[in-house]
Design a protein around this motif. Structure first.
Motif, PDB file in Angstrom:
ATOM      1  N   ASP A   1       0.854  -1.177   0.000  1.00 50.47           N
ATOM      2  CA  ASP A   1       0.000   0.000   0.000  1.00 50.47           C
ATOM      3  C   ASP A   1       0.893   1.232   0.000  1.00 50.47           C
ATOM      4  OD1 ASP A   1      -2.264  -1.604   0.200  1.00 50.47           O
ATOM      5  OD2 ASP A   1      -2.275  -1.515   2.388  1.00 50.47           O
TER       6      ASP A   1
ATOM      7  N   ASN B   1      -2.400   0.650  -8.912  1.00 55.62           N
ATOM      8  CA  ASN B   1      -3.781   1.063  -9.104  1.00 55.62           C
ATOM      9  C   ASN B   1      -4.364   1.477  -7.760  1.00 55.62           C
ATOM     10  OD1 ASN B   1      -6.228   1.531 -10.299  1.00 55.62           O
ATOM     11  ND2 ASN B   1      -6.810  -0.627 -10.407  1.00 55.62           N
ATOM     12  N   ASN B   2      -4.873   2.710  -7.683  1.00 56.45           N
ATOM     13  CA  ASN B   2      -5.525   3.222  -6.476  1.00 56.45           C
ATOM     14  C   ASN B   2      -4.678   3.055  -5.218  1.00 56.45           C
ATOM     15  OD1 ASN B   2      -7.841   4.039  -7.862  1.00 56.45           O
ATOM     16  ND2 ASN B   2      -8.771   2.013  -7.676  1.00 56.45           N
ATOM     17  N   GLY B   3      -3.390   3.347  -5.308  1.00 58.34           N
ATOM     18  CA  GLY B   3      -2.524   3.302  -4.145  1.00 58.34           C
ATOM     19  C   GLY B   3      -1.982   1.929  -3.783  1.00 58.34           C
TER      20      GLY B   3
END
Length: 125
Positions: A56, A105-107
């Motif tokens: 993440d 993608n998205n962090g």
């Protein structure tokens, strides 16, 4: 995780399970002072064919991520306005560093690495 019941006949089994759980929970990821910290999560998944590392990286732009691999460890470097990430992750097996593929993608960063073939055969002359 630590058990306090020392008179349990299964204490040795529980100690070994505890040791294995601690290895699983803390194994493989070396935390550096300038590294990800407690708000970033890193998972490592392995199969017979590949090793996948999922990290993440909240608030980081794709262009600000740098990845390097030496076949034994993966280094993830990234930065955003609030902090810098610089993490070296010991991989659970030898990989072919030239096979690496990554998506972001998205962090969430996902890096897939093919396992290295077994030892090379050496001919004796």
């Amino acid at each position: 995780m630590r058990r306090d019941d020392r008179n349990d006949p299964f204490d040795d089994i529980f100690r070994e399970l505890e040791r294995m759980m601690n290895d699983v929970m803390g194994g493989g990821v070396e935390i550096n002072d300038a590294g990800f910290g407690s708000d970033t999560h890193v998972d490592i998944y392995e199969t017979d064919e590949e090793i996948r590392v999922i990290a993440d990286l909240p608030g980081v732009e794709k262009g600000d991520i740098g990845l390097t691999c030496d076949g034994k460890s993966l280094t993830i470097s990234a930065a955003n306005d609030h902090r810098e990430y610089d993490e070296r992750i010991a991989l659970p097996g030898q990989v072919d560093e030239h096979s690496a593929r990554a998506t972001y993608n998205n962090g969430v960063l996902e890096v897939m690495l093919s396992r290295a073939d077994g030892s090379a055969a050496i001919d004796v002359d």
